[in-house]
Design a protein around this motif. Structure first.
Motif, PDB file in Angstrom:
ATOM      1  N   LYS A   1      50.527 132.584  18.402  1.00  0.00           N
ATOM      2  CA  LYS A   1      50.518 134.004  18.719  1.00  0.00           C
ATOM      3  C   LYS A   1      51.451 134.733  17.776  1.00  0.00           C
ATOM      4  O   LYS A   1      52.601 134.329  17.570  1.00  0.00           O
ATOM      5  N   VAL A   2      50.951 135.842  17.212  1.00  0.00           N
ATOM      6  CA  VAL A   2      51.734 136.644  16.281  1.00  0.00           C
ATOM      7  C   VAL A   2      52.166 137.913  17.001  1.00  0.00           C
ATOM      8  O   VAL A   2      51.330 138.635  17.542  1.00  0.00           O
TER       9      VAL A   2
ATOM     10  N   GLU B   1      51.653 139.292   1.637  1.00  0.00           N
ATOM     11  CA  GLU B   1      52.357 138.129   2.186  1.00  0.00           C
ATOM     12  C   GLU B   1      52.249 138.102   3.708  1.00  0.00           C
ATOM     13  O   GLU B   1      52.083 137.036   4.310  1.00  0.00           O
ATOM     14  N   LEU B   2      52.319 139.288   4.347  1.00  0.00           N
ATOM     15  CA  LEU B   2      52.167 139.350   5.801  1.00  0.00           C
ATOM     16  C   LEU B   2      50.777 138.909   6.230  1.00  0.00           C
ATOM     17  O   LEU B   2      50.621 138.160   7.206  1.00  0.00           O
ATOM     18  N   ASN B   3      49.750 139.336   5.499  1.00  0.00           N
ATOM     19  CA  ASN B   3      48.385 138.905   5.824  1.00  0.00           C
ATOM     20  C   ASN B   3      48.221 137.403   5.628  1.00  0.00           C
ATOM     21  O   ASN B   3      47.514 136.745   6.402  1.00  0.00           O
ATOM     22  N   ARG B   4      48.868 136.860   4.608  1.00  0.00           N
ATOM     23  CA  ARG B   4      48.785 135.409   4.384  1.00  0.00           C
ATOM     24  C   ARG B   4      49.419 134.642   5.536  1.00  0.00           C
ATOM     25  O   ARG B   4      48.860 133.649   6.026  1.00  0.00           O
ATOM     26  N   LEU B   5      50.565 135.087   5.992  1.00  0.00           N
ATOM     27  CA  LEU B   5      51.229 134.422   7.115  1.00  0.00           C
ATOM     28  C   LEU B   5      50.420 134.567   8.402  1.00  0.00           C
ATOM     29  O   LEU B   5      50.381 133.655   9.227  1.00  0.00           O
ATOM     30  N   LYS B   6      49.762 135.724   8.582  1.00  0.00           N
ATOM     31  CA  LYS B   6      48.909 135.906   9.748  1.00  0.00           C
ATOM     32  C   LYS B   6      47.732 134.944   9.722  1.00  0.00           C
ATOM     33  O   LYS B   6      47.329 134.400  10.765  1.00  0.00           O
ATOM     34  N   ASN B   7      47.153 134.720   8.553  1.00  0.00           N
ATOM     35  CA  ASN B   7      46.046 133.768   8.447  1.00  0.00           C
ATOM     36  C   ASN B   7      46.501 132.356   8.802  1.00  0.00           C
ATOM     37  O   ASN B   7      45.787 131.605   9.475  1.00  0.00           O
ATOM     38  N   ILE B   8      47.709 131.997   8.353  1.00  0.00           N
ATOM     39  CA  ILE B   8      48.234 130.665   8.666  1.00  0.00           C
ATOM     40  C   ILE B   8      48.480 130.531  10.165  1.00  0.00           C
ATOM     41  O   ILE B   8      48.140 129.510  10.781  1.00  0.00           O
ATOM     42  N   ALA B   9      49.057 131.573  10.776  1.00  0.00           N
ATOM     43  CA  ALA B   9      49.314 131.529  12.220  1.00  0.00           C
ATOM     44  C   ALA B   9      48.016 131.487  13.003  1.00  0.00           C
ATOM     45  O   ALA B   9      47.909 130.776  14.013  1.00  0.00           O
ATOM     46  N   ARG B  10      47.000 132.228  12.567  1.00  0.00           N
ATOM     47  CA  ARG B  10      45.719 132.214  13.272  1.00  0.00           C
ATOM     48  C   ARG B  10      45.044 130.858  13.128  1.00  0.00           C
ATOM     49  O   ARG B  10      44.404 130.370  14.067  1.00  0.00           O
TER      50      ARG B  10
ATOM     51  N   ARG C   1      40.942 123.114   5.108  1.00  0.00           N
ATOM     52  CA  ARG C   1      41.627 124.356   5.458  1.00  0.00           C
ATOM     53  C   ARG C   1      40.675 125.271   6.211  1.00  0.00           C
ATOM     54  O   ARG C   1      39.557 125.495   5.780  1.00  0.00           O
ATOM     55  N   PRO C   2      41.101 125.798   7.366  1.00  0.00           N
ATOM     56  CA  PRO C   2      40.196 126.696   8.112  1.00  0.00           C
ATOM     57  C   PRO C   2      39.954 127.975   7.324  1.00  0.00           C
ATOM     58  O   PRO C   2      40.856 128.473   6.640  1.00  0.00           O
ATOM     59  N   PRO C   3      38.755 128.537   7.403  1.00  0.00           N
ATOM     60  CA  PRO C   3      38.464 129.760   6.631  1.00  0.00           C
ATOM     61  C   PRO C   3      39.210 130.957   7.190  1.00  0.00           C
ATOM     62  O   PRO C   3      39.495 131.035   8.391  1.00  0.00           O
TER      63      PRO C   3
END
Length: 329
Positions: A200-201, A186-195, A109-111
């Motif tokens: 692009k978010v 939850e928004l930060n978690r989804l942003k980490n997954i997208a990054r 998993r990427p950091p």
């Protein structure tokens, strides 16, 4: 019915035992290699061409598979066994053969951004115990989750702040704040997954609020103008509309995590400038300054000579030449 003699009974029993032994006894020229941990048997004996010619290919392969399976089962019965719920279970040893995976090895998993920042700054995660002491109930409780210690959502009385509206429901306000924190995480978690997946978010934009201030309304107008195809270039201004704040060029900061070689070179250049005894000389600027000073001195000298010449050979106020007075003849 004819009576059976003892010899006939013994002969029949011996024949049955021989048949049983024939079913479980298999002869091989080379012993099979067994890996009981994987229930694997490797047969290195060459195939019998005579048997292959007498039978069909399917019959020969079935007989060969049956014999090898029988040898594998014989080896399994040599292992120590135990009874588990009226079932005899053999204890298999550890596997000796490394079998290939069915699926590829999962990628690590990427950091996250925080993990990269903590690694860069040397921040180590400290493991906390799951139980903490609750001063109210005087007992050990969980630190997080259900029935946790110091759970403010279970309080039956909440003090109303001085600056708050006395008619406002503090319990509903606390529940709403908790829900907003959960949604933000939850928004930060989804942003980490997208990054991590290099997706692009889109920007969040303006969030709805109960009471919008003057600054919020101005920001909403600016966002609406910038959403056009011309990025608000040809949009008309409202009456008495002021220029939006912070609409100029944004300051660019170096990222915390990026090109370490460039950052290292920048720091070395800064130290080199600070430690240098002689200031850095701009030759072009120095030459231009010297030329301007020479021109200024030349102009001052020329002006001074002109003034001296005027005093020596000038005219007086009566139209005659200045200098010595002409005497009477």
């Amino acid at each position: 019915m004819a009576a059976c003699s003892m010899e006939d009974v013994l002969a029949r029993v011996e024949k049955e035992e021989a048949e049983k032994l024939k079913n479980i006894s298999v002869y091989k020229g080379l012993e099979l290699e067994f890996d009981l941990g994987n229930l694997l048997a490797c047969d290195q004996n060459p195939p019998d061409t005579r048997q292959f010619r007498k039978r069909t290919a399917d019959e020969f392969l079935r007989a060969l598979a049956r014999d090898n399976t029988q040898l594998l089962v014989n080896e399994i019965w040599k292992l120590p066994v135990e009874r588990v719920e009226d079932v005899i279970v053999a204890k298999l040893p550890d596997p000796a053969t490394r079998l290939p995976r069915e699926k590829p090895v999962p990628k690590p998993r990427p950091p996250t951004r925080w993990e990269e920042f903590a690694k860069l700054k040397g921040i180590q995660k400290k493991k906390k115990t799951n139980l903490v002491w609750d001063e109210v109930h005087k007992q050990w409780k969980r630190r997080w989750g259900y029935k946790r210690a110091s759970d403010d959502t279970k309080e039956w009385l909440i003090e109303v702040p001085v600056t708050a509206d006395p008619n406002e429901d503090q319990f509903a306000k606390r529940i709403k704040a908790k829900k907003e924190r959960i949604d933000k995480n939850e928004l930060n978690r989804l942003k980490n997954i997208a990054r991590a997946q290099k997706v692009k978010v889109p920007g969040v934009g303006l969030l709805p609020t109960d009471q919008q201030s003057k600054n919020d309304l101005g920001k909403a107008i600016q966002v609406a103008k910038m959403s056009t195809a011309s990025v608000g270039k040809f949009q008309d201004k409202l009456a008495k509309e002021k220029e939006p704040k912070n609409s100029g060029k944004k300051r660019k900061f170096q990222p915390l995590i990026g090109d370490f070689s460039a950052e290292k070179q920048k720091q070395l250049d800064l130290l080199k400038t600070m430690e240098s005894k002689k200031p850095k000389l701009n030759i072009t600027k120095a030459v231009n300054k010297q030329m301007r000073e020479e021109d200024r001195e030349a102009a001052a000298t020329k002006k001074r000579k002109r003034s001296q010449k005027g005093r020596r050979g000038g005219f007086d106020g009566k139209g005659g030449k200045g200098g010595k007075k002409q005497g009477a003849k």
